[in-house]
Design an enzyme around this catalytic site. Sequence first.
Site, short mmCIF file in Angstrom:
data_model
loop_
_atom_site.label_atom_id
_atom_site.label_comp_id
_atom_site.label_asym_id
_atom_site.label_seq_id
_atom_site.Cartn_x
_atom_site.Cartn_y
_atom_site.Cartn_z
N LYS A 81 0.86 -1.19 0.00
CA LYS A 81 0.00 0.00 0.00
C LYS A 81 0.89 1.23 0.00
O LYS A 81 1.69 1.43 0.91
CB LYS A 81 -0.90 -0.01 1.23
CG LYS A 81 -1.72 1.27 1.38
CD LYS A 81 -2.73 1.18 2.50
CE LYS A 81 -3.46 2.50 2.67
NZ LYS A 81 -4.47 2.43 3.74
N LYS A 95 -2.27 -1.66 -3.70
CA LYS A 95 -3.16 -0.50 -3.64
C LYS A 95 -2.37 0.78 -3.71
O LYS A 95 -1.40 0.88 -2.98
CB LYS A 95 -3.93 -0.56 -2.32
CG LYS A 95 -4.70 0.67 -1.95
CD LYS A 95 -5.20 0.58 -0.55
CE LYS A 95 -5.99 1.84 -0.22
NZ LYS A 95 -6.41 1.89 1.15
N TYR A 118 -15.02 0.60 -6.72
CA TYR A 118 -16.29 1.31 -6.50
C TYR A 118 -17.21 1.18 -7.72
O TYR A 118 -18.36 1.58 -7.67
CB TYR A 118 -16.02 2.78 -6.16
CG TYR A 118 -15.19 2.94 -4.90
CD1 TYR A 118 -15.78 2.86 -3.64
CD2 TYR A 118 -13.81 3.11 -4.96
CE1 TYR A 118 -15.03 2.97 -2.49
CE2 TYR A 118 -13.05 3.23 -3.82
CZ TYR A 118 -13.66 3.15 -2.58
OH TYR A 118 -12.90 3.26 -1.43
C1 PBG Z 1 -7.06 3.71 5.69
C2 PBG Z 1 -7.57 3.39 4.35
C3 PBG Z 1 -7.47 4.26 3.27
C4 PBG Z 1 -8.12 3.63 2.20
C5 PBG Z 1 -8.60 2.39 2.64
N1 PBG Z 1 -8.23 2.24 3.99
C6 PBG Z 1 -6.94 5.63 3.16
C7 PBG Z 1 -5.65 6.03 3.74
O1 PBG Z 1 -4.71 5.23 3.84
O2 PBG Z 1 -5.59 7.18 4.15
C8 PBG Z 1 -8.24 4.27 0.86
C9 PBG Z 1 -9.20 3.70 -0.08
C10 PBG Z 1 -9.57 4.56 -1.21
O3 PBG Z 1 -8.96 5.62 -1.49
O4 PBG Z 1 -10.51 4.17 -1.91
N2 PBG Z 1 -6.60 2.77 6.50
#
Ligand code: PBG
Length: 304
Positions: free
Chosen positions: A165, A222, A287
Amino acid sequence: MFVREGEGEPEKIGSMPGVYRHSLGDLVEKCRRLSDQGIPGVALFPVTDAALKDPTGREALNENCLVLRAVRALKAAVPRLLLFTDLALDPYTSHGHDGVLTADGADVDNDRTVSVLAKMAILHGGSGADFVAPSDMMDGRVASIRLALDEAQLTGTGILAYAAKFASAYYGPFREAVGSAYAAGTRSLDKRTYQLNPANRREAIQDALLDEEEGADILMVKPAGAYLDVISELRRETLLPLAAYQVSGEYAQIHAAARLGWLDYIRTRDESLLAIRRAGADMILTYFAEEIADRRSEAPLKDA
Ligand code: PBG
């Protein structure tokens, strides 16, 4: 799926046309329809009332917190729908970070955060979540979560690890949706001390493979679209199922360009998903899921 307190109509999210914050009752009805359409699972994100947020994210360990009520209601009403719940503290902390902070507030305290996540995992698994999904990027969390689940006899609860991530700008609309950026008074939370450096491919692969060693059942990359090289390399490095998360900003940018008449909505949407599949993802969190499952819908969802 975003879930909020209260009753009534789904609430629109400005930067995510067609995506809503659902009340509990409405969430259950919506998920029943999604399951009938053939969607195998949903990921749940709670919109926590600001009054319940504090620096340590205490609400995350409330056994009656919103997301756990949602899990119980959904498992009772739509048992075949797989439920993925996020393990991270950002919906619950007043500063919007994914963990508790160190004493000087300069960084997230890795190990204290991991021990909270392990407790969360037991609550989530015990309430019926099929998979817990650590999205926090702390080191060593998958091993601690697996151990905690097993000790609590929750051996059947899986772990979908947000394995690679990145510290990405594409999470902006999501932070609006759950209010984590708002809590911190900024749209651009800096999570670079724990999320991955977008420039560093080898570190991403190494970090993902550590999650596999620690006991993850599914690895996830991600965002997806800007990281197809990571998906494709990881596909060759692991035998685990590989997921990709097409995040909020990827969704928002296609909608925005289509609204301006600059891109063809359907073709861009489909091509964005095809590319993720081609790169090697076995499953996609997106989404667009409802539209894609319902091939009859050949236009952006109504209020778009
Ligand atoms: C936070 C989390 C995030 C997303 C999923 N879980 C955002 C972040 O790390 O600030 C982002 C998902 C998206 O942008 O669709 N734990």
